[in-house]
Design a protein around this motif. Structure first.
Motif, mmCIF file in Angstrom:
data_model
loop_
_atom_site.group_PDB
_atom_site.id
_atom_site.type_symbol
_atom_site.label_atom_id
_atom_site.label_comp_id
_atom_site.label_asym_id
_atom_site.label_seq_id
_atom_site.Cartn_x
_atom_site.Cartn_y
_atom_site.Cartn_z
ATOM 1 N N HIS A 196 -4.976 2.589 -5.560
ATOM 2 C CA HIS A 196 -3.525 2.388 -5.019
ATOM 3 C C HIS A 196 -2.482 3.606 -5.581
ATOM 4 O O HIS A 196 -2.925 4.150 -6.574
ATOM 5 N N TYR A 241 3.140 -4.557 -7.889
ATOM 6 C CA TYR A 241 2.043 -5.040 -7.103
ATOM 7 C C TYR A 241 1.704 -3.876 -5.942
ATOM 8 O O TYR A 241 2.540 -3.322 -5.280
ATOM 9 N N HIS A 242 0.518 -3.776 -5.617
ATOM 10 C CA HIS A 242 -0.060 -2.879 -4.585
ATOM 11 C C HIS A 242 -1.077 -3.518 -3.710
ATOM 12 O O HIS A 242 -1.602 -4.486 -4.050
ATOM 13 N N ILE A 243 -1.038 -3.022 -2.633
ATOM 14 C CA ILE A 243 -1.906 -3.591 -1.353
ATOM 15 C C ILE A 243 -2.806 -2.336 -1.086
ATOM 16 O O ILE A 243 -2.316 -1.478 -0.632
ATOM 17 N N LYS A 265 -6.849 -1.507 0.818
ATOM 18 C CA LYS A 265 -8.237 -2.135 1.874
ATOM 19 C C LYS A 265 -9.125 -2.401 0.744
ATOM 20 O O LYS A 265 -9.197 -1.754 -0.525
ATOM 21 N N TYR A 266 -9.817 -3.594 0.698
ATOM 22 C CA TYR A 266 -10.827 -4.090 -0.260
ATOM 23 C C TYR A 266 -12.158 -3.694 0.342
ATOM 24 O O TYR A 266 -12.847 -3.739 1.217
ATOM 25 N N TRP A 316 -7.691 -7.366 2.782
ATOM 26 C CA TRP A 316 -7.150 -6.654 2.063
ATOM 27 C C TRP A 316 -6.804 -7.142 0.603
ATOM 28 O O TRP A 316 -6.910 -8.537 0.518
ATOM 29 N N VAL A 344 -4.676 -7.242 -2.982
ATOM 30 C CA VAL A 344 -3.444 -7.399 -3.679
ATOM 31 C C VAL A 344 -3.714 -7.180 -5.359
ATOM 32 O O VAL A 344 -4.358 -7.957 -5.686
ATOM 33 N N LYS A 384 -3.114 -8.090 6.239
ATOM 34 C CA LYS A 384 -2.082 -7.315 5.655
ATOM 35 C C LYS A 384 -0.905 -8.186 5.708
ATOM 36 O O LYS A 384 -0.181 -7.992 4.461
ATOM 37 N N ALA A 432 -1.168 -10.367 2.629
ATOM 38 C CA ALA A 432 -0.868 -9.803 1.466
ATOM 39 C C ALA A 432 0.421 -9.380 1.223
ATOM 40 O O ALA A 432 0.823 -9.486 -0.125
ATOM 41 N N GLU A 433 1.366 -8.951 2.119
ATOM 42 C CA GLU A 433 2.509 -8.643 1.896
ATOM 43 C C GLU A 433 3.344 -9.790 1.713
ATOM 44 O O GLU A 433 4.163 -9.805 0.836
ATOM 45 N N VAL A 486 2.829 -10.573 -2.215
ATOM 46 C CA VAL A 486 3.504 -9.541 -2.931
ATOM 47 C C VAL A 486 5.120 -10.180 -2.886
ATOM 48 O O VAL A 486 5.733 -10.162 -4.015
#
Length: 70
Positions: A10, A17-19, A21-22, A28, A30, A44, A47-48, A51
């Motif tokens: 990240h 916190y960061h998002i 790609k997994y 995604w 977190v 995404k 994930a947002e 967060v």
């Protein structure tokens, strides 16, 4: 500890916190600022939303301090 399963680290933006790609998937992740994985989601926007909810919990905890227990 940043997980080796993530596609890339990240960015160091100073955010809590960061998002990212997994792995090499469409998912995604977190991450907490210390690199711990908090959630893996498909979208995404999801994930947002996670967060945003976590940040709101922190804000509420700081701004709505409760009186000490008797």
């Amino acid at each position: 500890m940043v997980l080796p399963l993530l596609k890339k680290n990240h960015p160091d933006t100073g955010a809590m916190y960061h998002i990212v790609k997994y792995k090499d998937t469409r998912y995604w992740a977190v991450l907490h600022h210390n690199g711990k994985l908090l959630a893996v989601v498909v979208y995404k926007k999801g994930a947002e939303a996670i967060v945003q909810a976590l940040e709101q919990i922190l804000i509420d905890a700081v701004t709505h301090s409760q009186p000490p227990y008797p």
